[in-house]
Design a protein around this motif. Structure first.
Motif, mmCIF file in Angstrom:
data_model
loop_
_atom_site.group_PDB
_atom_site.id
_atom_site.type_symbol
_atom_site.label_atom_id
_atom_site.label_comp_id
_atom_site.label_asym_id
_atom_site.label_seq_id
_atom_site.Cartn_x
_atom_site.Cartn_y
_atom_site.Cartn_z
ATOM 1 N N TYR A 1 3.475 19.017 1.874
ATOM 2 C CA TYR A 1 4.049 18.197 2.930
ATOM 3 C C TYR A 1 3.984 16.718 2.564
ATOM 4 O O TYR A 1 2.989 16.244 2.029
ATOM 5 C CB TYR A 1 3.266 18.397 4.235
ATOM 6 N N CYS A 2 5.039 16.009 2.908
ATOM 7 C CA CYS A 2 5.084 14.550 2.748
ATOM 8 C C CYS A 2 5.266 13.901 4.107
ATOM 9 O O CYS A 2 6.082 14.357 4.906
ATOM 10 C CB CYS A 2 6.263 14.152 1.857
ATOM 11 N N ASN A 3 4.528 12.814 4.315
ATOM 12 C CA ASN A 3 4.648 12.089 5.578
ATOM 13 C C ASN A 3 4.723 10.595 5.312
ATOM 14 O O ASN A 3 3.946 10.062 4.521
ATOM 15 C CB ASN A 3 3.449 12.378 6.478
ATOM 16 N N SER A 4 5.636 9.954 6.014
ATOM 17 C CA SER A 4 5.809 8.512 5.867
ATOM 18 C C SER A 4 5.567 7.822 7.208
ATOM 19 O O SER A 4 5.890 8.371 8.259
ATOM 20 C CB SER A 4 7.227 8.204 5.392
ATOM 21 N N GLY B 1 0.819 -1.208 0.000
ATOM 22 C CA GLY B 1 0.000 0.000 0.000
ATOM 23 C C GLY B 1 0.847 1.249 0.000
ATOM 24 O O GLY B 1 2.073 1.191 0.024
ATOM 25 N N GLN B 2 0.173 2.372 -0.048
ATOM 26 C CA GLN B 2 0.864 3.665 -0.104
ATOM 27 C C GLN B 2 1.657 3.894 1.159
ATOM 28 O O GLN B 2 1.134 3.807 2.266
ATOM 29 C CB GLN B 2 -0.177 4.775 -0.284
ATOM 30 N N GLN B 3 2.947 4.189 1.048
ATOM 31 C CA GLN B 3 3.765 4.388 2.221
ATOM 32 C C GLN B 3 4.098 5.840 2.459
ATOM 33 O O GLN B 3 4.528 6.212 3.526
ATOM 34 C CB GLN B 3 5.058 3.585 2.089
ATOM 35 N N VAL B 4 3.926 6.679 1.449
ATOM 36 C CA VAL B 4 4.235 8.097 1.565
ATOM 37 C C VAL B 4 2.989 8.899 1.204
ATOM 38 O O VAL B 4 2.492 8.799 0.093
ATOM 39 C CB VAL B 4 5.404 8.496 0.636
ATOM 40 N N MET B 5 2.488 9.646 2.177
ATOM 41 C CA MET B 5 1.307 10.466 1.964
ATOM 42 C C MET B 5 1.728 11.908 1.729
ATOM 43 O O MET B 5 2.708 12.387 2.336
ATOM 44 C CB MET B 5 0.376 10.397 3.174
#
Lengths: 113, 109
Positions: free
Chosen positions: B22-25, B1-5
């Motif tokens: 913004y990026c969040n992992s 699944g998506q790991q970086v939002m």
């Protein structure tokens, strides 16, 4: 300048057809990648290759296969195209494993009817 | 699944206003890259951040990598119409880079 060339910018195919997407890079890069890009989903990795005749599955390999017979060429194959494979397909290359930037091709927009 | 939002998905600004994406992992990243995709174009590499807390600048663009190496941001000061496009982060987890969903920036003249 690195150049990554994708064979077709736009394709229209029918459900069940076999589709070949070709990608060629001219900078002797070891690594090559196929992504698909869909609105709201970003870029998702389909398959990648770190060397000739080597291939690894990415996050969404189902329905796809790849071929890398020569270092400069990486082909994406849809054995039997389906409507949910309508998308923008982006090829990318990188000098070596896990280092440096990705260089992308112009993309191939595939529509499956 | 998506790991970086990545947020926001869309941003409309008046020319001259600032913009941040913004990026969040959920997992610690080895490094993070940023790309820009102009409308109708393909992603083009902007920068790579490697160190915890790293800050890099490119003219009006400021890139930050969080102390925990789980988040990153791109800030554009005084946007111009040439900044229009979609900005993607790509975080390295293990041997793979995972792309964020992208932020589409519209600049209103």
């Amino acid at each position: 300048d690195v150049k990554v060339t994708q064979s077709s910018r736009y394709l229209v195919k029918r459900t069940g057809e076999k589709v070949f997407l070709e990608c060629v890079q001219d900078m002797d890069h070891e690594n090559m990648f196929w992504y698909r890009q869909d609105p709201g989903l970003g870029l998702r990795l389909i398959y990648f290759s770190y060397d000739v005749k080597m291939k690894e599955k990415g996050d969404i390999p189902e329905g796809y296969s790849v071929s890398r017979e020569k270092k400069e060429r990486f082909s994406l194959i849809l054995e039997s195209a389906s409507t949910n494979q309508t998308s923008m397909y982006l090829c990318a290359s990188r000098r070596a494993q896990n280092t440096g930037e990705l260089f992308f091709g112009e993309g191939s927009r595939l529509t499956v009817l | 699944g998506q790991q970086v939002m990545q947020i926001p998905q869309y941003q409309h600004v008046q020319e001259g206003e600032d913009f941040t994406t913004y990026c969040n992992s959920s997992t610690t990243l080895s490094n993070i890259q940023w790309y820009k995709q102009r409308p109708g174009g393909h992603p083009v590499f902007l920068i790579q951040l490697v160190k915890s807390g790293e800050v890099k600048k490119q003219k009006r663009l400021t890139f930050q990598f969080g102390e925990a190496k789980k988040n990153s941001s791109l800030h554009i000061t005084a946007t111009q119409t040439t900044d229009v496009g979609t900005y993607f982060c790509a975080g390295r987890v293990g041997n793979q880079f995972y792309f964020g969903t992208g932020t589409s920036l519209t600049v209103i003249p």
